[in-house]
Design an enzyme around this catalytic site. Structure first.
Site, PDB file in Angstrom:
ATOM      1  N   GLY A 185      -7.415   2.612  -3.802  1.00 24.98           N
ATOM      2  CA  GLY A 185      -8.573   3.482  -3.612  1.00 24.98           C
ATOM      3  C   GLY A 185      -9.554   2.997  -2.566  1.00 24.98           C
ATOM      4  O   GLY A 185     -10.533   3.678  -2.278  1.00 24.98           O
ATOM      5  N   TYR A 221      -5.271  11.906   2.138  1.00 28.14           N
ATOM      6  CA  TYR A 221      -6.143  12.756   2.953  1.00 28.14           C
ATOM      7  C   TYR A 221      -6.308  14.135   2.306  1.00 28.14           C
ATOM      8  O   TYR A 221      -7.407  14.684   2.287  1.00 28.14           O
ATOM      9  CB  TYR A 221      -5.597  12.906   4.375  1.00 28.14           C
ATOM     10  CG  TYR A 221      -5.561  11.612   5.156  1.00 28.14           C
ATOM     11  CD1 TYR A 221      -6.570  10.665   5.035  1.00 28.14           C
ATOM     12  CD2 TYR A 221      -4.513  11.328   6.023  1.00 28.14           C
ATOM     13  CE1 TYR A 221      -6.534   9.481   5.751  1.00 28.14           C
ATOM     14  CE2 TYR A 221      -4.480  10.148   6.741  1.00 28.14           C
ATOM     15  CZ  TYR A 221      -5.484   9.231   6.604  1.00 28.14           C
ATOM     16  OH  TYR A 221      -5.449   8.061   7.318  1.00 28.14           O
TER      17      TYR A 221
END
Length: 190
Positions: free
Chosen positions: A111, A148
């Site tokens: 992350g 993304y």
């Protein structure tokens, strides 16, 4: 402070697990080494070689370049550099720019990259007042494509066989996000 102690790095953009700071001359060796990691070279499509002197000059030049912002990604708990992110080719008239990111091997999947991108998107849309931010990702980088899309980028098209790497041509996927999309995703939810 003694000459052996180093001042705590400036934390330009702060997140929960990472922060973004200006890249400095002292980071040149780290940046140089990261360019020669095989996985990083493939994921970023880096084809050329660079010397330490070229990297030092690049970093020095970026400090004077107003067409983009190059920031180092560092871990909040250790101040260790774990990657870099850049907002580049800023077009003030059309209020658009390109974003790119690279993480050190072993730092993906936690992350960190998504958090760094979110910080840069917030900076681009909320401070620089951009309308559109785009990126290119190579089709073989499926993990990045998913990340993304999860961040809110939308696919716009494919640049067919745009990269020649490791004896093959690869497609480059163009993705973008608009300021209103960013605000709908992140500012209304908090």
């Amino acid at each position: 402070m003694t000459s052996m102690e180093r001042a705590r790095p400036a934390r330009f953009l702060r997140g929960e697990n990472v922060y973004l700071r200006p890249i400095e001359a002292e980071d040149a060796e780290w940046y140089f080494q990261s360019l020669y990691d095989d996985e990083n070279r493939k994921l970023t499509g880096t084809q050329l070689h660079y010397t330490r002197e070229q990297i030092a000059n690049y970093i020095a030049g970026k400090a004077q370049d107003r067409s983009g912002v190059l920031l180092l990604i560092a871990a909040n708990d250790t101040d260790e550099p774990i990657g870099d992110v850049a907002l580049q080719n800023i077009d003030a008239m059309n209020r658009s720019a390109n974003v790119r990111i690279a993480l050190n091997p072993g730092r993906t999947g936690r992350g960190y990259g998504s958090e760094a991108m979110r910080l840069m998107l917030d900076y681009g849309f909320g401070i620089v007042n951009l309308h559109r931010i785009e990126l290119n990702v190579f089709a073989y980088n499926e993990r990045a494509i998913r990340a993304y899309e999860k961040l809110g980028f939308r696919r716009e098209g494919v640049q067919r066989e745009a990269l020649y790497y490791d004896h093959e041509y690869h497609d480059s996927i163009l993705m973008s996000m608009l300021a209103r999309e960013y605000r709908e995703l992140y500012l209304r939810r908090g």
